[in-house]
Design a protein around this motif. Structure first.
Motif, PDB file in Angstrom:
ATOM      1  N   THR A 188       0.853  -1.186   0.000  1.00 56.22           N
ATOM      2  CA  THR A 188       0.000   0.000   0.000  1.00 56.22           C
ATOM      3  C   THR A 188       0.885   1.231   0.000  1.00 56.22           C
ATOM      4  O   THR A 188       1.800   1.354   0.824  1.00 56.22           O
ATOM      5  N   GLY A 189       0.605   2.104  -0.959  1.00 51.44           N
ATOM      6  CA  GLY A 189       1.273   3.401  -0.982  1.00 51.44           C
ATOM      7  C   GLY A 189       0.225   4.482  -0.950  1.00 51.44           C
ATOM      8  O   GLY A 189      -0.978   4.199  -0.965  1.00 51.44           O
ATOM      9  N   TRP A 190       0.692   5.720  -0.886  1.00 49.96           N
ATOM     10  CA  TRP A 190      -0.239   6.839  -0.987  1.00 49.96           C
ATOM     11  C   TRP A 190       0.019   7.515  -2.327  1.00 49.96           C
ATOM     12  O   TRP A 190       1.132   8.001  -2.590  1.00 49.96           O
ATOM     13  N   ALA A 191      -1.040   7.538  -3.143  1.00 51.91           N
ATOM     14  CA  ALA A 191      -0.892   7.974  -4.533  1.00 51.91           C
ATOM     15  C   ALA A 191      -1.741   9.203  -4.828  1.00 51.91           C
ATOM     16  O   ALA A 191      -2.833   9.365  -4.284  1.00 51.91           O
ATOM     17  N   ALA A 192      -1.219  10.041  -5.719  1.00 52.13           N
ATOM     18  CA  ALA A 192      -2.050  11.077  -6.347  1.00 52.13           C
ATOM     19  C   ALA A 192      -2.770  10.423  -7.516  1.00 52.13           C
ATOM     20  O   ALA A 192      -2.204   9.584  -8.213  1.00 52.13           O
ATOM     21  N   ARG A 193      -4.034  10.804  -7.705  1.00 49.36           N
ATOM     22  CA  ARG A 193      -4.824  10.247  -8.821  1.00 49.36           C
ATOM     23  C   ARG A 193      -4.987  11.243  -9.959  1.00 49.36           C
ATOM     24  O   ARG A 193      -5.406  10.888 -11.046  1.00 49.36           O
ATOM     25  N   ASP A 194      -4.689  12.504  -9.664  1.00 49.88           N
ATOM     26  CA  ASP A 194      -4.841  13.562 -10.677  1.00 49.88           C
ATOM     27  C   ASP A 194      -4.019  14.770 -10.218  1.00 49.88           C
ATOM     28  O   ASP A 194      -3.369  14.730  -9.170  1.00 49.88           O
ATOM     29  N   ALA A 195      -4.089  15.838 -11.009  1.00 49.66           N
ATOM     30  CA  ALA A 195      -3.210  16.993 -10.762  1.00 49.66           C
ATOM     31  C   ALA A 195      -3.642  17.866  -9.578  1.00 49.66           C
ATOM     32  O   ALA A 195      -2.985  18.874  -9.294  1.00 49.66           O
TER      33      ALA A 195
END
Ligand SMILES: NC(=O)C1=CN([C@@H]2O[C@H](COP(=O)(O)OP(=O)(O)OC[C@H]3O[C@@H](n4cnc5c(N)ncnc54)[C@H](OP(=O)(O)O)[C@@H]3O)[C@@H](O)[C@H]2O)C=CC1
Ligand SMILES: O=C/C=C/c1ccc(O)c(O)c1
Ligand SMILES: [Zn+2]
Ligand SMILES: [Zn+2]
Length: 360
Positions: free
Chosen positions: A12-19
């Motif tokens: 599990t990571g922490w991700a950006a999904r958009d700008a």
């Protein structure tokens, strides 16, 4: 769609999904451990301003979901059969680059960060076709060439910012022949990279002038970091008094800014080293460099060799980074505070101590 190989590890990571750049939990798999791969359980990961540029698509090349983080310190939990440099239990670091061609001129000269086929630790594609994902995650798998040992004597959270900010200032000082004691250096922008610039340059015996956008950091720059002088860039009298006084300036400002006020601070043959990632043209008139034979140049992180060197340099000189440790559920606030210049001087996420499944 391929099925998940039984030997692949889910992380599990922490991700950006958009700008918008907002990070939230994201589950993905790591590649099967290759012969020269090191698997690390992430302990800490620093937050660099480049992470903001990347998650917010400042450079126009961001791919999502994107797990940022390239100042990664972790513990080795598995090694491939041909890994010779590391053993399970070692505390190791990973920075901005996780691959290179090994065959081009920069690679053969051990400055693999300048390889045109380098692979970034996130927002890139690995040799197996998978997206690379960074250090805001429970684990990473990285080729041993792009792993460094964290030396005894450096706390892992303190070491994290050295893997980008630290080597980013060390490398140009070394490469451009600016390690000589007695030089007069300027650090423009007192943030994550800049504060390491003050510390490293002072440890090289330089007279260090901080050039800042405000007076807010004056006392801490002088009293805590050891800067010799402090200029506010908007104060014309201070800037005029410092004209023609510096051998180099490390410019860490992350937004478009005029160069001429800083070129004016350089002595003859002085160097302005650009560090900030700025996707807009910067300008100056040619006499500003001709009259004084001044150089405007740039530098990109440092090599793996220099990364090892800066870690040793910091141990030898007793240098640490100045950090604010936070949990992952604070990462979005930390990114916002970093963007509004409200951190002294680097956030470091306590990844192993965070519940990565929590939604912010
Ligand atoms: N070349 C390379 O290899 C590397 C490049 N970078 C790049 O260097 C730049 C600096 O990174 P980092 O030190 O992490 O960033 P920080 O945000 O920690 O520091 C930047 C500093 O620049 C000054 N500043 C001036 N104007 C602004 C503004 N409008 N917004 C924010 N800060 C401003 C501030 O200092 P003050 O308050 O003193 O004015 C601030 O602390 C980024 O562009 C990053 O991407 C980072 C690492 C490696
Ligand atoms: O923080 C490290 C990365 C720096 C960087 C420099 C240049 C560039 O184009 C980037 O995308 C990142
Ligand atoms: Zn960085
Ligand atoms: Zn190469």
């Amino acid at each position: 769609m391929g099925s998940v190989d039984a030997s692949e590890t889910t992380v599990t990571g922490w991700a950006a999904r958009d700008a918008t750049g907002h990070l939230s939990p994201y589950t993905y798999t790591l590649r099967k451990t290759g012969p020269e791969d090191v698997v690390l359980k992430v302990k800490y990961c620093g937050i660099c301003h480049t992470d903001i540029h990347q998650v917010k698509n400042d450079l126009g090349a961001s791919k999502y979901p994107m797990v940022p983080g390239h100042e990664v310190v972790g513990e080795v939990v598995e090694v491939g059969p041909e890994v010779s440099k590391y053993r399970v239990g070692d505390v190791v670091g990973v920075g901005v680059i996780v691959g290179c061609c090994r065959d081009c001129r920069p690679c053969k000269a051990n400055v693999e960060q300048y390889c045109n086929k380098k692979i970034w630790s996130y927002n890139d594609v690995y040799t197996d076709g998978r997206p690379t994902q960074g250090g805001f995650a429970s684990a990473m798998v990285v080729d041993q060439k792009f792993v460094v040992k964290i030396p005894a004597g450096l706390a892992p959270e303190q070491a994290a910012p050295l893997l980008c900010a630290g080597v980013t200032v060390y490398s140009p000082l070394k490469h451009f022949g600016l390690m000589t004691p007695g030089l007069r250096g300027g650090i423009l922008g007192l943030g994550g990279v800049g504060h390491m610039g003050v510390k490293v340059a002072k440890s090289m015996g330089h007279h260090v002038t901080v050039i800042s956008s405000s007076n807010k950091k004056r006392a801490e720059a002088v009293d805590d970091l050891g800067a010799d002088e402090y200029l506010v860039s908007s104060d014309a009298d201070q800037m005029a008094a410092a004209a023609d006084s510096l051998d180099y300036i490390i410019d860490t400002v992350p937004v478009k800014h005029p160069l001429e006020p800083y070129l004016a601070l350089l002595k003859m043959d002085g160097k302005l080293v650009l560090m900030g990632v700025i996707a807009e043209p910067l300008s100056f008139v040619s006499p500003m460099v001709m009259l004084g034979r001044k150089t405007i140049t740039g530098s990109f992180i440092g090599s793996m060799d220099e990364t090892e060197e800066v870690l040793k340099f910091c141990v030898d000189k007793g240098l640490t980074s100045q950090i604010e440790v936070v949990k992952m559920d604070y990462v979005n606030q930390a990114l916002e505070r970093l963007e509004r210049n409200d951190v002294r001087y680097r956030f470091v996420v306590d990844v192993a101590g965070s519940n990565l499944e929590d939604v912010a």
